[in-house]
Design an enzyme around this catalytic site. Structure first.
Site, PDB file in Angstrom:
ATOM      1  N   GLY A  98      97.726 -44.622 -31.503  1.00 46.23           N
ATOM      2  CA  GLY A  98      96.919 -45.833 -31.387  1.00 46.23           C
ATOM      3  C   GLY A  98      96.685 -46.203 -29.936  1.00 46.23           C
ATOM      4  O   GLY A  98      95.595 -46.640 -29.564  1.00 46.23           O
ATOM      5  N   SER A 168      96.418 -55.426 -32.639  1.00 43.90           N
ATOM      6  CA  SER A 168      96.481 -56.057 -31.325  1.00 43.90           C
ATOM      7  C   SER A 168      95.968 -55.118 -30.239  1.00 43.90           C
ATOM      8  O   SER A 168      95.598 -55.551 -29.152  1.00 43.90           O
ATOM      9  CB  SER A 168      97.931 -56.441 -31.018  1.00 43.90           C
ATOM     10  OG  SER A 168      98.732 -55.265 -30.949  1.00 43.90           O
ATOM     11  N   GLU A 315     106.028 -52.885 -36.239  1.00 45.07           N
ATOM     12  CA  GLU A 315     106.644 -51.573 -35.989  1.00 45.07           C
ATOM     13  C   GLU A 315     108.028 -51.431 -36.619  1.00 45.07           C
ATOM     14  O   GLU A 315     108.489 -50.333 -36.862  1.00 45.07           O
ATOM     15  CB  GLU A 315     106.897 -51.421 -34.481  1.00 45.07           C
ATOM     16  CG  GLU A 315     105.773 -50.907 -33.685  1.00 45.07           C
ATOM     17  CD  GLU A 315     106.221 -50.664 -32.241  1.00 45.07           C
ATOM     18  OE1 GLU A 315     105.478 -50.005 -31.553  1.00 45.07           O
ATOM     19  OE2 GLU A 315     107.290 -51.137 -31.812  1.00 45.07           O
TER      20      GLU A 315
HETATM   21  O1  S3P Z   1     100.125 -51.975 -28.013  1.00 48.70           O
HETATM   22  C1  S3P Z   1     101.056 -51.278 -28.430  1.00 48.70           C
HETATM   23  O2  S3P Z   1     101.738 -50.546 -27.690  1.00 48.70           O
HETATM   24  C2  S3P Z   1     101.361 -51.324 -29.865  1.00 48.70           C
HETATM   25  C3  S3P Z   1     100.877 -52.369 -30.635  1.00 48.70           C
HETATM   26  C4  S3P Z   1     101.147 -52.484 -32.083  1.00 48.70           C
HETATM   27  O3  S3P Z   1      99.960 -52.117 -32.749  1.00 48.70           O
HETATM   28  P1  S3P Z   1      99.273 -52.977 -33.937  1.00 48.70           P
HETATM   29  O4  S3P Z   1      98.942 -54.316 -33.388  1.00 48.70           O
HETATM   30  O5  S3P Z   1      98.101 -52.156 -34.317  1.00 48.70           O
HETATM   31  O6  S3P Z   1     100.308 -53.059 -35.013  1.00 48.70           O
HETATM   32  C5  S3P Z   1     102.292 -51.583 -32.507  1.00 48.70           C
HETATM   33  O7  S3P Z   1     102.395 -51.542 -33.910  1.00 48.70           O
HETATM   34  C6  S3P Z   1     102.125 -50.189 -31.942  1.00 48.70           C
HETATM   35  O8  S3P Z   1     103.152 -49.358 -32.357  1.00 48.70           O
HETATM   36  C7  S3P Z   1     102.170 -50.245 -30.433  1.00 48.70           C
HETATM   37  C1  PEP Z   2     101.947 -48.212 -35.085  1.00 44.62           C
HETATM   38  C2  PEP Z   2     102.548 -47.372 -34.237  1.00 44.62           C
HETATM   39  O1  PEP Z   2     101.939 -46.574 -33.316  1.00 44.62           O
HETATM   40  P1  PEP Z   2     100.497 -46.534 -32.639  1.00 44.62           P
HETATM   41  O2  PEP Z   2     100.735 -46.754 -31.177  1.00 44.62           O
HETATM   42  O3  PEP Z   2      99.990 -45.149 -32.918  1.00 44.62           O
HETATM   43  O4  PEP Z   2      99.647 -47.604 -33.273  1.00 44.62           O
HETATM   44  C3  PEP Z   2     104.035 -47.238 -34.209  1.00 44.62           C
HETATM   45  O5  PEP Z   2     104.545 -46.548 -33.302  1.00 44.62           O
HETATM   46  O6  PEP Z   2     104.726 -47.792 -35.090  1.00 44.62           O
END
Ligand code: S3P
Ligand code: PEP
Length: 428
Positions: A98, A168, A315
Site C-alpha cells: 500500500g 489513510s 493493522e
Molecule cells: O501509512 C501507512 O504506513 C499505513 C497506513 C494504514 O493503512 P490504511 O489506512 O489503509 O489501513 C496501515 O494499515 C498500513 O499498514 C500502513
Molecule cells: C495494511 C497493511 O499494509 P499496506 O502498507 O500494504 O497497506 C499492513 O501491513 O497491515
C-alpha cells in the site's frame, strides 16, 4: 512448484524471550520518500529490509534517486540517499505494498515523462480511485482507476476534496510529495471517518521534522505549503505492529516477551498494544531508559475477550482476532470495514480461517464477532497476507496441527519471521 505448509510450532511451556525487532515499514518507507525528494543527500538508518521496503527502494531508484547501503544485516540497512531530478519513463512494481502504490504516484507526477505502475494480482483490487482522482484534480493525467496505470505529470497542486475512508494512505501519499508541488496542497476529506489516524500523524510529524510547513489544525483538512524538504539523518524505530504476534505469544502461553527499544513517544499504531493486551488479561511493564524502554508483556495463559474499536489501529486486527479465537469470553472488533481493502479482505479471511479450525467467528458490517469454541488443527490460509500468516502462528502455539500456508509471505514486512518465532520458543 508447491511449497509445503509451515507446521506452526506449539509451545510446550510458557515463552520467556527477548525479541529485538527490525525497523518500522511505515517509518522506513516515509523516510525513504522524504530523503529522495529532499534538498540534498541524507541518511535513513536502521531501515527495514523487507519486500515492501525493497519495492520502495527500487521505485525511488527508477525515478532517479541514488540509494547506497551500508551497515547491512539481513533485517536492517543504512541507506545513503542522494536525490536527483525525478525521471520519467520508469516502470514501478508496487507488489502488494500500500505504501508504494499510494506514496509513489504523487512523486511520479513530478517526473519529466510518464511513469507506469503495476503490482501483484491482488494489488489490482486494492482501492486507488480517490488518490488517482485527486492527482487528476491537481493537474496530472492517469489512464485507469486502479493498478495498472500510468501517471503523466506535471501537476500544479492546489485544493482537492477526496473520500479517504478507504485508506489513510490516500492522505499520507499526497502529503509526502506535496511540498514539491508548485502550489503545495490542501486536502479536504469528505465521507465516513478516515481510518489509521496515527499513520496520518506519522506523516505530519515526519514532514515537520523535515521543515515542511503542515497545517492540520482543522479536522479532516491538511495543508502542505510548497517549499524545500530538508535533507536529514534519521533513525527508524522498531516495527511495533510486527511486535504484535510475539507479544501475543506471552498471553497464549502464560509467559513473558520483552521487546527492546520500545519508543517512549511514537505515532506507530502498535503502541496501542499496551492497552489492548492489558484489556485481554496481560500485564505490561516498561523498563525506562534514554528515549526508549524495554517493554515486557506477561500473560497468565487465560485470555479475556474484548469489545474494541480498532479503526485507528486496523493493522493489529489479525493478531487481536487470533487471540480472541483462543479467549474464554467473546470479542467484538468494530470500526475496521476498510480492512476489506487490505492485502486481502481481512474480515472474510479471518472469519473463514478461524471457522475452518472449528472456531466461531462472524463478519459484521465493520468488524468481527469471535466467540469461544475449542479449535482443532488444520491448514490456515494466508491469502498472501503477512498478518494472516502470523495470526496462524499465534493460534498454532496452543492448537496442535495448525499448518500455515505460505509462511514466506511474512517477507512483506518481516522476512525473518519464522526464524524469530522458532528462536522465541527455544529461548529460556
Ligand atoms: O501509512 C501507512 O504506513 C499505513 C497506513 C494504514 O493503512 P490504511 O489506512 O489503509 O489501513 C496501515 O494499515 C498500513 O499498514 C500502513
Ligand atoms: C495494511 C497493511 O499494509 P499496506 O502498507 O500494504 O497497506 C499492513 O501491513 O497491515
Amino acid at each position: 512448484m508447491s511449497v509445503p505448509h509451515w507446521p506452526a510450532p506449539t509451545a510446550a511451556t510458557p515463552v520467556s524471550a527477548t525479541v529485538p525487532l527490525p525497523g518500522s515499514k511505515s517509518v522506513t518507507n516515509r523516510a525513504l520518500v522524504l530523503a529522495a525528494l529532499a534538498d540534498g543527500p541524507g541518511v535513513v538508518r536502521r531501515a527495514l529490509r523487507s519486500r515492501d521496503a525493497d519495492l520502495m527502494v527500487a521505485a525511488l531508484r527508477a525515478l532517479g534517486a541514488r540509494l547506497e547501503p551500508s551497515a547491512e544485516t539481513p533485517a536492517s540497512v543504512d541507506w545513503h540517499v542522494t536525490p536527483g531530478p525525478v525521471r520519467g519513463g520508469a516502470a514501478v512494481d508496487a507488489g502488494l505494498a500500500g505504501t508504494v502504490m499510494r506514496f509513489v504516484p504523487p512523486i511520479a507526477a513530478l517526473a519529466d515523462g510518464p511513469v507506469s505502475f503495476d503490482g501483484d494480482p491482488h494489488a489490482r483490487k486494492r482501492p486507488m480511485g480517490p488518490i488517482l482522482d485527486a492527482l487528476r484534480a491537481l493537474g496530472a493525467r492517469i489512464d485507469n482507476d486502479a493498478l495498472p496505470f500510468t501517471v503523466t505529470g506535471p501537476l500544479t497542486g492546489g485544493e482537492v476534496t477526496l473520500d479517504a475512508s478507504g485508506s489513510s494512505q490516500f492522505v499520507s501519499g499526497l502529503m509526502l510529495s506535496a511540498a514539491r508541488f508548485p502550489k503545495g496542497v490542501t486536502i479536504r476529506h469528505a465521507g465516513p471517518p478516515v481510518p489509521s489516524q496515527p499513520h496520518i500523524q506519522m506523516t505530519v510529524q515526519m514532514l515537520r521534522a523535515a521543515e515542511v510547513a503542515v497545517d492540520d489544525s482543522e479536522p479532516d483538512v491538511w495543508r502542505v505549503e510548497p517549499g524545500p524538504i530538508a535533507a536529514r539523518d534519521v533513525t527508524v524505530e522498531p516495527d511495533l505492529s510486527n511486535a504484535a504476534p510475539f507479544l501475543a505469544a506471552a498471553l497464549v502461553t502464560g509467559g513473558a516477551v520483552t521487546i527492546p527499544a520500545w519508543p517512549r513517544v511514537t505515532t506507530q499504531p502498535g503502541d496501542a498494544l499496551r492497552g489492548l493486551l492489558t484489556s485481554m488479561g496481560a500485564t505490561v511493564a516498561r523498563d525506562e531508559h534514554a528515549g526508549a524502554a524495554d517493554l515486557t508483556v506477561t500473560g497468565t495463559g487465560e485470555i479475556t475477550g474484548i469489545d474494541a474499536d480498532l479503526r485507528e489501529v486496523g493493522e493489529l486486527t489479525p493478531t487481536i482476532a487470533a487471540l480472541a479465537a483462543l479467549a474464554t469470553t467473546p470479542t467484538r472488533i468494530r470500526g475496521v470495514a476498510h480492512l476489506r481493502g487490505h492485502e486481502t479482505d481481512r474480515l472474510a479471511a479471518l472469519a473463514t480461517e478461524i471457522n475452518r479450525l472449528g472456531g466461531d467467528a462472524e463478519e459484521t458490517g465493520d468488524g468481527l464477532v469471535i466467540r469461544p469454541r475449542p479449535l482443532r488443527g488444520g491448514v490456515f490460509h494466508s491469502y498472501d497476507d503477512h498478518r494472516m500468516a502470523t495470526a496462524g502462528a499465534v493460534i498454532g502455539l496452543r492448537v496442535p496441527g495448525v499448518e500455515v500456508e505460505n509462511i514466506a509471505t511474512t517477507a512483506k514486512t518481516l522476512p525473518e519471521f519464522a526464524a524469530m518465532w522458532t528462536a522465541m520458543l527455544e529461548s529460556r
